[in-house]
Design a protein around this motif. Structure first.
Motif, PDB file in Angstrom:
ATOM      1  N   THR A  31       0.861  -1.178   0.000  1.00 41.98           N
ATOM      2  CA  THR A  31       0.000   0.000   0.000  1.00 41.98           C
ATOM      3  C   THR A  31       0.895   1.225   0.000  1.00 41.98           C
ATOM      4  N   ASN A  32       0.282   2.404  -0.081  1.00 39.23           N
ATOM      5  CA  ASN A  32       1.034   3.629   0.125  1.00 39.23           C
ATOM      6  C   ASN A  32       0.366   4.314   1.300  1.00 39.23           C
ATOM      7  N   ALA A  33       1.036   4.292   2.442  1.00 42.03           N
ATOM      8  CA  ALA A  33       0.376   4.585   3.719  1.00 42.03           C
ATOM      9  C   ALA A  33       0.310   6.067   4.097  1.00 42.03           C
ATOM     10  N   GLN A  34       0.089   6.907   3.090  1.00 39.55           N
ATOM     11  CA  GLN A  34      -0.152   8.327   3.403  1.00 39.55           C
ATOM     12  C   GLN A  34      -1.475   8.706   2.788  1.00 39.55           C
ATOM     13  N   PHE A  35      -2.474   7.925   3.134  1.00 31.50           N
ATOM     14  CA  PHE A  35      -3.770   8.070   2.488  1.00 31.50           C
ATOM     15  C   PHE A  35      -4.875   7.827   3.514  1.00 31.50           C
ATOM     16  N   PRO A  36      -4.904   8.694   4.552  1.00 29.51           N
ATOM     17  CA  PRO A  36      -5.913   8.505   5.586  1.00 29.51           C
ATOM     18  C   PRO A  36      -7.315   8.782   5.038  1.00 29.51           C
ATOM     19  N   PRO A  37      -8.368   8.091   5.452  1.00 24.51           N
ATOM     20  CA  PRO A  37      -8.403   7.085   6.515  1.00 24.51           C
ATOM     21  C   PRO A  37      -8.227   5.654   6.000  1.00 24.51           C
ATOM     22  N   GLU A  39      -5.262   4.237   4.700  1.00 19.84           N
ATOM     23  CA  GLU A  39      -4.024   3.702   5.270  1.00 19.84           C
ATOM     24  C   GLU A  39      -3.167   4.845   5.761  1.00 19.84           C
ATOM     25  N   PHE A  40      -2.717   4.704   6.986  1.00 21.37           N
ATOM     26  CA  PHE A  40      -1.850   5.722   7.588  1.00 21.37           C
ATOM     27  C   PHE A  40      -1.190   5.093   8.798  1.00 21.37           C
ATOM     28  N   TYR A  41      -0.196   5.784   9.361  1.00 17.04           N
ATOM     29  CA  TYR A  41       0.491   5.248  10.530  1.00 17.04           C
ATOM     30  C   TYR A  41      -0.292   5.570  11.798  1.00 17.04           C
ATOM     31  N   GLY A  42      -0.477   4.561  12.636  1.00 17.62           N
ATOM     32  CA  GLY A  42      -1.179   4.733  13.902  1.00 17.62           C
ATOM     33  C   GLY A  42      -0.332   5.505  14.898  1.00 17.62           C
ATOM     34  N   ASP A  43      -0.851   5.653  16.111  1.00 15.80           N
ATOM     35  CA  ASP A  43      -0.210   6.487  17.128  1.00 15.80           C
ATOM     36  C   ASP A  43       1.218   6.059  17.454  1.00 15.80           C
ATOM     37  N   ASP A  44       1.512   4.764  17.329  1.00 20.82           N
ATOM     38  CA  ASP A  44       2.876   4.304  17.635  1.00 20.82           C
ATOM     39  C   ASP A  44       3.871   4.701  16.538  1.00 20.82           C
ATOM     40  N   GLU A  46       4.393   3.286  13.858  1.00 15.25           N
ATOM     41  CA  GLU A  46       4.970   2.116  13.180  1.00 15.25           C
ATOM     42  C   GLU A  46       3.930   1.237  12.512  1.00 15.25           C
ATOM     43  N   THR A  47       2.770   1.109  13.177  1.00 14.49           N
ATOM     44  CA  THR A  47       1.749   0.207  12.654  1.00 14.49           C
ATOM     45  C   THR A  47       0.898   0.935  11.629  1.00 14.49           C
ATOM     46  N   ILE A  48       0.706   0.275  10.485  1.00 15.21           N
ATOM     47  CA  ILE A  48      -0.171   0.860   9.466  1.00 15.21           C
ATOM     48  C   ILE A  48      -1.610   0.463   9.799  1.00 15.21           C
ATOM     49  N   ILE A  69       2.314  -5.869   6.071  1.00 11.54           N
ATOM     50  CA  ILE A  69       1.991  -4.718   5.224  1.00 11.54           C
ATOM     51  C   ILE A  69       3.257  -3.961   4.862  1.00 11.54           C
ATOM     52  N   LYS A  70       3.437  -3.695   3.582  1.00 17.73           N
ATOM     53  CA  LYS A  70       4.595  -2.939   3.111  1.00 17.73           C
ATOM     54  C   LYS A  70       4.148  -1.592   2.554  1.00 17.73           C
ATOM     55  N   ASP A  71       4.811  -0.542   3.022  1.00 21.40           N
ATOM     56  CA  ASP A  71       4.507   0.824   2.579  1.00 21.40           C
ATOM     57  C   ASP A  71       5.437   1.172   1.419  1.00 21.40           C
ATOM     58  N   ILE A  72       4.867   1.289   0.217  1.00 22.25           N
ATOM     59  CA  ILE A  72       5.693   1.563  -0.969  1.00 22.25           C
ATOM     60  C   ILE A  72       5.061   2.712  -1.770  1.00 22.25           C
ATOM     61  N   ASP A  73       5.704   3.117  -2.837  1.00 22.85           N
ATOM     62  CA  ASP A  73       5.099   4.148  -3.689  1.00 22.85           C
ATOM     63  C   ASP A  73       3.831   3.588  -4.330  1.00 22.85           C
ATOM     64  N   PHE A  74       2.832   4.444  -4.505  1.00 20.38           N
ATOM     65  CA  PHE A  74       1.576   3.966  -5.084  1.00 20.38           C
ATOM     66  C   PHE A  74       1.803   3.355  -6.470  1.00 20.38           C
ATOM     67  N   ASP A  75       2.656   4.002  -7.267  1.00 22.22           N
ATOM     68  CA  ASP A  75       2.834   3.489  -8.633  1.00 22.22           C
ATOM     69  C   ASP A  75       3.661   2.202  -8.688  1.00 22.22           C
ATOM     70  N   ALA A  76       4.175   1.765  -7.549  1.00 27.52           N
ATOM     71  CA  ALA A  76       4.908   0.494  -7.511  1.00 27.52           C
ATOM     72  C   ALA A  76       3.982  -0.671  -7.112  1.00 27.52           C
ATOM     73  N   CYS A  77       2.747  -0.345  -6.726  1.00 31.74           N
ATOM     74  CA  CYS A  77       1.844  -1.392  -6.222  1.00 31.74           C
ATOM     75  C   CYS A  77       1.473  -2.419  -7.293  1.00 31.74           C
ATOM     76  N   ILE A  78       1.023  -1.963  -8.447  1.00 26.82           N
ATOM     77  CA  ILE A  78       0.590  -2.922  -9.478  1.00 26.82           C
ATOM     78  C   ILE A  78       1.775  -3.738 -10.015  1.00 26.82           C
TER      79      ILE A  78
END
Ligand code: ARG
Length: 254
Positions: A31-37, A39-44, A46-48, A69-78
């Motif tokens: 995923t690309n984890a800068q896309f709330p709500p 996917e994003f990083y929780g309070d710790d 570290e956890t997506i 879960i791996k946080d990568i660039d969106f265009d690398a997902c497919i």
């Protein structure tokens, strides 16, 4: 001594068999984890967390898999899914005909809406207003997203503007705030989060377009059938809606 080695080898074989089992027991999601709500990083830090992560976790739990879960660039997902680097992508990903040529999608589990973010004091009501007024528009987007595709087709290719492509939606919004873009085209729920987190921005009332979100698998994936069946059950029994409601309070939803 011989017996010891025989036992050691036997022990190693048993261990590696277990290792193989555990290996089969993990599904890797990208995923690309800068896309709330979604996917994003929780309070710790570290956890997506987020809608996609929680739905994927519920499916894996149902099927007896561990989820990584791996946080990568969106265009690398497919590409990552297609080369089997990851078992699937769950990234608030819109189902499009072009993507369907590359991957197979699960059932749709959410609706996305492309919206336009502009500075709060903007008098424009649409991108076309900006074009009409300025002769051309500068649109910030996350690279390879549908916001990028629509902006490119509808404005850049038509000679009506330029598209600035960023690694994340957050970076596009930062560029808007720095005055380098006229607007940002992005999915509505992340847009609401970005506007809430950044001063001086607003979302234009008229949505640009509506789309369906689904998770993506390689066409020859061996887990696709079981995974999609589990997702269908979780949609059916209300689990998916409950997860969505947790992140998008009903009053706030459009
Ligand atoms: N829905 C859009 C698309 O599929 C944007 C998705 C971006 N997702 C992300 N996790 N950053 O292109």
């Amino acid at each position: 001594m011989k017996k010891f080695f025989a036992m050691l080898i036997a022990a190693m074989m048993i261990l590696s068999a277990f290792a193989a089992l555990a290996e089969n027991g993990t599904l890797t999601m990208c995923t690309n984890a800068q896309f709330p709500p979604y996917e994003f990083y929780g309070d710790d830090g570290e956890t997506i967390v987020g809608i996609d992560a929680d739905i994927a976790r519920a499916i894996c739990e149902k099927l007896g898999y561990e989820l990584e879960i791996k946080d990568i660039d969106f265009d690398a997902c497919i590409p990552g899914v297609n080369t089997h680097k990851y078992d699937f992508a769950a990234a608030g990903m819109t189902v499009t005909d072009e993507r369907k040529e590359q991957v197979q999608f699960t059932d749709t589990y959410a609706t996305g809406i492309q919206v336009i973010i502009v500075p709060e004091d903007s008098e424009y009501e649409s991108i076309d207003d900006i074009v009409a007024d300025k002769g051309s528009v500068k649109i910030g987007v996350q690279q390879a997203t549908t916001g990028d595709l629509y902006s490119t087709w509808d404005y850049e290719d038509e000679g009506l503007g330029t598209v600035d492509r960023f690694k994340s939606g957050g970076a596009a919004v930062a560029s808007l705030q720095a005055g380098k873009e006229d607007c940002v085209m992005i999915d509505s729920e992340p847009a609401k989060n970005f506007v809430a987190q950044n001063e001086g921005l607003k979302i234009l009332e008229a949505p640009y377009t509506t789309e369906d979100y689904a998770m993506a698998f390689a066409k020859d994936s061996e887990v696709y059938e079981a995974f999609n069946a589990a997702l269908a059950e979780l949609i059916e029994d209300g689990t998916v809606q409950a997860i969505i409601d947790q992140y998008i309070p009903a009053e706030a939803a459009e």
